[in-house]
Design a protein around this motif. Structure first.
Motif, PDB file in Angstrom:
ATOM      1  N   LEU A 295      53.914  12.228  18.029  1.00 53.56           N
ATOM      2  CA  LEU A 295      54.261  10.882  17.586  1.00 53.56           C
ATOM      3  C   LEU A 295      55.761  10.753  17.319  1.00 53.56           C
ATOM      4  N   ILE A 296      56.323  11.764  16.668  1.00 53.29           N
ATOM      5  CA  ILE A 296      57.763  11.734  16.376  1.00 53.29           C
ATOM      6  C   ILE A 296      58.571  11.652  17.669  1.00 53.29           C
ATOM      7  N   ILE A 297      58.196  12.489  18.648  1.00 55.21           N
ATOM      8  CA  ILE A 297      58.883  12.462  19.950  1.00 55.21           C
ATOM      9  C   ILE A 297      58.692  11.109  20.618  1.00 55.21           C
ATOM     10  N   SER A 298      57.460  10.598  20.573  1.00 55.23           N
ATOM     11  CA  SER A 298      57.137   9.343  21.235  1.00 55.23           C
ATOM     12  C   SER A 298      57.887   8.165  20.631  1.00 55.23           C
ATOM     13  N   VAL A 299      57.925   8.106  19.316  1.00 49.46           N
ATOM     14  CA  VAL A 299      58.582   6.990  18.650  1.00 49.46           C
ATOM     15  C   VAL A 299      60.083   7.009  18.906  1.00 49.46           C
ATOM     16  N   ILE A 300      60.663   8.205  18.897  1.00 52.22           N
ATOM     17  CA  ILE A 300      62.102   8.285  19.185  1.00 52.22           C
ATOM     18  C   ILE A 300      62.393   7.755  20.582  1.00 52.22           C
ATOM     19  N   GLY A 301      61.538   8.138  21.551  1.00 52.72           N
ATOM     20  CA  GLY A 301      61.723   7.648  22.920  1.00 52.72           C
ATOM     21  C   GLY A 301      61.520   6.148  23.023  1.00 52.72           C
ATOM     22  N   ALA A 302      60.451   5.645  22.382  1.00 55.54           N
ATOM     23  CA  ALA A 302      60.180   4.201  22.429  1.00 55.54           C
ATOM     24  C   ALA A 302      61.273   3.421  21.709  1.00 55.54           C
ATOM     25  N   TRP A 303      61.737   3.963  20.623  1.00 58.45           N
ATOM     26  CA  TRP A 303      62.828   3.325  19.875  1.00 58.45           C
ATOM     27  C   TRP A 303      64.064   3.202  20.762  1.00 58.45           C
ATOM     28  N   LEU A 304      64.362   4.259  21.487  1.00 55.15           N
ATOM     29  CA  LEU A 304      65.499   4.225  22.403  1.00 55.15           C
ATOM     30  C   LEU A 304      65.282   3.182  23.495  1.00 55.15           C
ATOM     31  N   GLY A 305      64.075   3.203  24.089  1.00 52.25           N
ATOM     32  CA  GLY A 305      63.773   2.244  25.152  1.00 52.25           C
ATOM     33  C   GLY A 305      63.847   0.807  24.675  1.00 52.25           C
ATOM     34  N   TRP A 306      63.288   0.539  23.495  1.00 53.38           N
ATOM     35  CA  TRP A 306      63.302  -0.821  22.978  1.00 53.38           C
ATOM     36  C   TRP A 306      64.680  -1.245  22.499  1.00 53.38           C
ATOM     37  N   SER A 307      65.486  -0.289  22.079  1.00 52.69           N
ATOM     38  CA  SER A 307      66.877  -0.619  21.733  1.00 52.69           C
ATOM     39  C   SER A 307      67.638  -1.061  22.976  1.00 52.69           C
ATOM     40  N   LEU A 308      67.365  -0.387  24.102  1.00 54.93           N
ATOM     41  CA  LEU A 308      67.985  -0.792  25.371  1.00 54.93           C
ATOM     42  C   LEU A 308      67.561  -2.211  25.747  1.00 54.93           C
ATOM     43  N   LEU A 309      66.261  -2.493  25.630  1.00 54.06           N
ATOM     44  CA  LEU A 309      65.760  -3.825  25.981  1.00 54.06           C
ATOM     45  C   LEU A 309      66.324  -4.884  25.030  1.00 54.06           C
ATOM     46  N   ALA A 310      66.339  -4.570  23.738  1.00 58.80           N
ATOM     47  CA  ALA A 310      66.811  -5.531  22.743  1.00 58.80           C
ATOM     48  C   ALA A 310      68.281  -5.879  22.957  1.00 58.80           C
ATOM     49  N   ALA A 311      69.066  -4.930  23.436  1.00 61.90           N
ATOM     50  CA  ALA A 311      70.487  -5.184  23.691  1.00 61.90           C
ATOM     51  C   ALA A 311      70.707  -5.861  25.037  1.00 61.90           C
ATOM     52  N   GLU A 312      69.883  -5.528  26.027  1.00 62.00           N
ATOM     53  CA  GLU A 312      70.103  -6.012  27.389  1.00 62.00           C
ATOM     54  C   GLU A 312      69.818  -7.507  27.539  1.00 62.00           C
ATOM     55  N   VAL A 313      68.739  -7.999  26.929  1.00 56.55           N
ATOM     56  CA  VAL A 313      68.342  -9.393  27.142  1.00 56.55           C
ATOM     57  C   VAL A 313      69.394 -10.380  26.632  1.00 56.55           C
ATOM     58  N   PRO A 314      69.859 -10.308  25.375  1.00 53.30           N
ATOM     59  CA  PRO A 314      70.904 -11.264  24.955  1.00 53.30           C
ATOM     60  C   PRO A 314      72.211 -11.085  25.721  1.00 53.30           C
ATOM     61  N   ASN A 315      72.496  -9.849  26.165  1.00 59.12           N
ATOM     62  CA  ASN A 315      73.692  -9.601  26.963  1.00 59.12           C
ATOM     63  C   ASN A 315      73.629 -10.358  28.292  1.00 59.12           C
ATOM     64  N   LEU A 316      72.475 -10.259  28.972  1.00 55.42           N
ATOM     65  CA  LEU A 316      72.300 -10.974  30.235  1.00 55.42           C
ATOM     66  C   LEU A 316      72.264 -12.486  30.005  1.00 55.42           C
ATOM     67  N   ALA A 317      71.617 -12.914  28.912  1.00 52.70           N
ATOM     68  CA  ALA A 317      71.546 -14.342  28.609  1.00 52.70           C
ATOM     69  C   ALA A 317      72.931 -14.921  28.355  1.00 52.70           C
ATOM     70  N   ALA A 318      73.801 -14.141  27.717  1.00 52.62           N
ATOM     71  CA  ALA A 318      75.175 -14.603  27.481  1.00 52.62           C
ATOM     72  C   ALA A 318      75.934 -14.735  28.800  1.00 52.62           C
ATOM     73  N   LYS A 319      75.711 -13.794  29.704  1.00 50.78           N
ATOM     74  CA  LYS A 319      76.381 -13.860  31.006  1.00 50.78           C
ATOM     75  C   LYS A 319      75.871 -15.023  31.850  1.00 50.78           C
ATOM     76  N   ASP A 320      74.651 -15.499  31.545  1.00 53.35           N
ATOM     77  CA  ASP A 320      74.099 -16.675  32.214  1.00 53.35           C
ATOM     78  C   ASP A 320      74.393 -17.957  31.433  1.00 53.35           C
ATOM     79  N   ASN A 321      75.248 -17.848  30.408  1.00 50.20           N
ATOM     80  CA  ASN A 321      75.658 -18.999  29.590  1.00 50.20           C
ATOM     81  C   ASN A 321      74.515 -19.647  28.814  1.00 50.20           C
ATOM     82  N   ILE A 322      73.519 -18.827  28.441  1.00 47.82           N
ATOM     83  CA  ILE A 322      72.415 -19.314  27.600  1.00 47.82           C
ATOM     84  C   ILE A 322      72.639 -18.898  26.149  1.00 47.82           C
ATOM     85  N   PHE A 323      73.167 -17.702  25.936  1.00 51.38           N
ATOM     86  CA  PHE A 323      73.528 -17.206  24.616  1.00 51.38           C
ATOM     87  C   PHE A 323      75.044 -17.343  24.451  1.00 51.38           C
TER      88      PHE A 323
END
Length: 472
Positions: A295-323
């Motif tokens: 679980l510890i290994i899994s959560v660290i990996g998922a946390w990393l993956g979701w941090s990437l997703l959480a950062a990527e979406v507003p970044n792309l939205a800003a480049k599309d002039n939505i954010f």
């Protein structure tokens, strides 16, 4: 060109992103999250509904990445293309907050797992837990700031590592499965004993599993979000379907077979992570240790993956002039540094609020699941809208995905709809600011939606203050 392509993501990396974000800490607690209120039949029906709906949604993502290759934002750009700027903004906003809250849930569950070895972290939401979770949060921030490619490589390694205890657990379930135990709780149980078949009761049990199954599949769109970084665009759809089908099989086996190990009315007594309790009952205490390490290994990996997703979406939205444009800033490693910074600060704020609730994990994962319903729904609606005049097959897929999206909004219930609108409410002011900066008018429909969201958000606040919301 060669160096730029070296920074792109391969099919394996995209599959790992999908699997890594879907199989996070939630997989280790699925047994109790679903089995506490649902018997074997309801769980099977729940997975059938979710499987059909999520496969339709995955096929929608696969089709849209193929026929709409210029829509690099995926999960939000489909809503924008089909239903206008405000729906596109809300999809990006909702998805962003879903990812934020997913990270909050993972932080809490990680500390709970550490509490198995270090009692000071027991419960996952006390002061020592918040301090350590905060330190890990900023370590993830530093890792991603060194480049998305490096972070996805680590995510791929962690994804492979966390599959080992899961497969071991499945082998144990198969060996220890008792058919009589499974059938005793097949229709559900009360404290007095087994229930008999009752259609309404079974459907109520099925409904209770819906937000849990959405949480379990959050991340199915992981490859779509990173479509602009894929080496080959066709790999995005492949990664989505491969990851989805593999994870669905694993989830069904975990939740169904476990009811042949522990009788259904005792599953709710298992502590987090419930998989550890089941493993311990079959093989002894060492089994719980293995699962908690996994679980510890899994959560660290998922946390990393979701941090990437959480950062990527507003970044792309800003480049599309939505954010706001500030979110679109990348550093010299091509990492979305500003988006990642504000994301981490908000997650940090949520961590602090966990000191005041004893239902931290359940509240965070349920609200994360609820917040993503709108982005999922509008992706399905766009698949249906864009396919009607071109392909009967794709229209059918869009129709199934749309019906499923509406069903899970209903199944989530009024409480989570109101709580989610509180999250969407601040977005009204951000959207107005962005529209003003780009000299774009606010439409009458936008203003009507502002009013609806405001009314629902105020109702949600009233429900919280009056104690009518039981999710805290």
């Amino acid at each position: 060109m060669g160096k730029a392509n070296d920074r792109k993501l391969s099919l394996l990396a995209l599959v790992a992103m999908v699997v890594g974000t879907m199989i996070g800490g939630g997989a280790f607690n699925l047994i109790s999250d679903m089995g506490t209120e649902a018997g074997g039949l309801a769980i099977l029906i729940g997975w059938l509904i979710t499987g059909v709906g999520m496969i339709a949604l995955g096929l929608s993502f696969q089709n849209l990445t193929s026929v709409r290759p210029k829509l690099d934002g995926g999960i939000y750009s489909y809503a924008q293309a089909g239903f206008g700027d405000y729906m596109g903004f809300n999809s990006a906003w909702g998805y962003w907050f879903s990812a934020l809250l997913g990270n909050v849930a993972y932080g809490t569950l990680l500390m709970t797992a550490l509490g198995h070895f270090l009692p000071m972290f027991k419960g996952g939401s006390n002061l020592p837990s918040i301090i350590v979770a905060s330190l890990l949060l900023w370590c993830v921030f530093l890792l991603i700031s060194r480049g998305v490619k490096n972070a996805t490589l680590i995510n791929m390694i962690v994804t492979i590592a966390k599959m080992i205890p899961l497969f071991l657990f499945l082998v144990v379930l198969v060996i220890g499965f008792n058919f009589d135990t499974f059938m005793t709780g097949f229709y559900g149980m009360t404290d007095q004993g087994p229930k008999s078949f009752d259609f309404q009761d079974i459907m109520a049990q099925v409904k209770s599993t819906m937000l849990v199954t959405v949480w379990a599949f959050l991340g199915v769109e992981g490859a779509v979000v990173f479509s602009s970084r894929a080496k080959q665009r066709r790999d995005v759809g492949k990664a989505t379907i491969i990851g989805l089908l593999g994870v669905l099989i694993i989830y069904i086996m975990i939740t169904v077979l476990a009811q042949g190990i522990i009788i259904q009315n005792q599953i709710g007594e298992l502590s987090n992570p419930s998989m550890a309790g089941v493993m311990e009952q079959v093989v002894g205490k060492w089994g719980a240790v293995v699962i908690n390490i996994g679980l510890i290994i899994s959560v660290i990996g998922a946390w990393l993956g979701w941090s990437l997703l959480a950062a990527e979406v507003p970044n792309l939205a800003a480049k599309d002039n939505i954010f706001p444009a500030w979110f679109g800033k990348d550093n010299h490693n091509h990492a979305p540094i500003h988006s990642m910074l504000i994301t981490s600060l908000i997650v940090q704020l949520f961590f602090i609020t966990l000191l005041f609730t004893d239902k931290a994990y359940n509240f965070a994962f349920s609200l994360a699941s609820s917040a993503v319903l709108l982005p999922y729904a509008f992706s399905a609606f766009y698949q249906l809208k864009s396919s009607r005049q071109h392909s009967r097959k794709q229209t059918l897929i869009g129709a199934v995905a749309s019906i499923y999206s509406i069903w899970i909004v209903y199944a989530a219930g009024l409480e989570y709809l109101l709580l989610t609108m509180i999250l969407y409410f601040p977005g009204i002011f951000v959207y107005q600011h962005v529209q003003k900066l780009h000299d774009r008018p606010i439409s009458k429909m936008d203003k009507i939606l502002f009013g609806v969201i405001t009314l629902l958000a105020l109702t949600g606040v009233y429900f919280i203050i009056s104690g009518k919301v039981s999710n805290f």
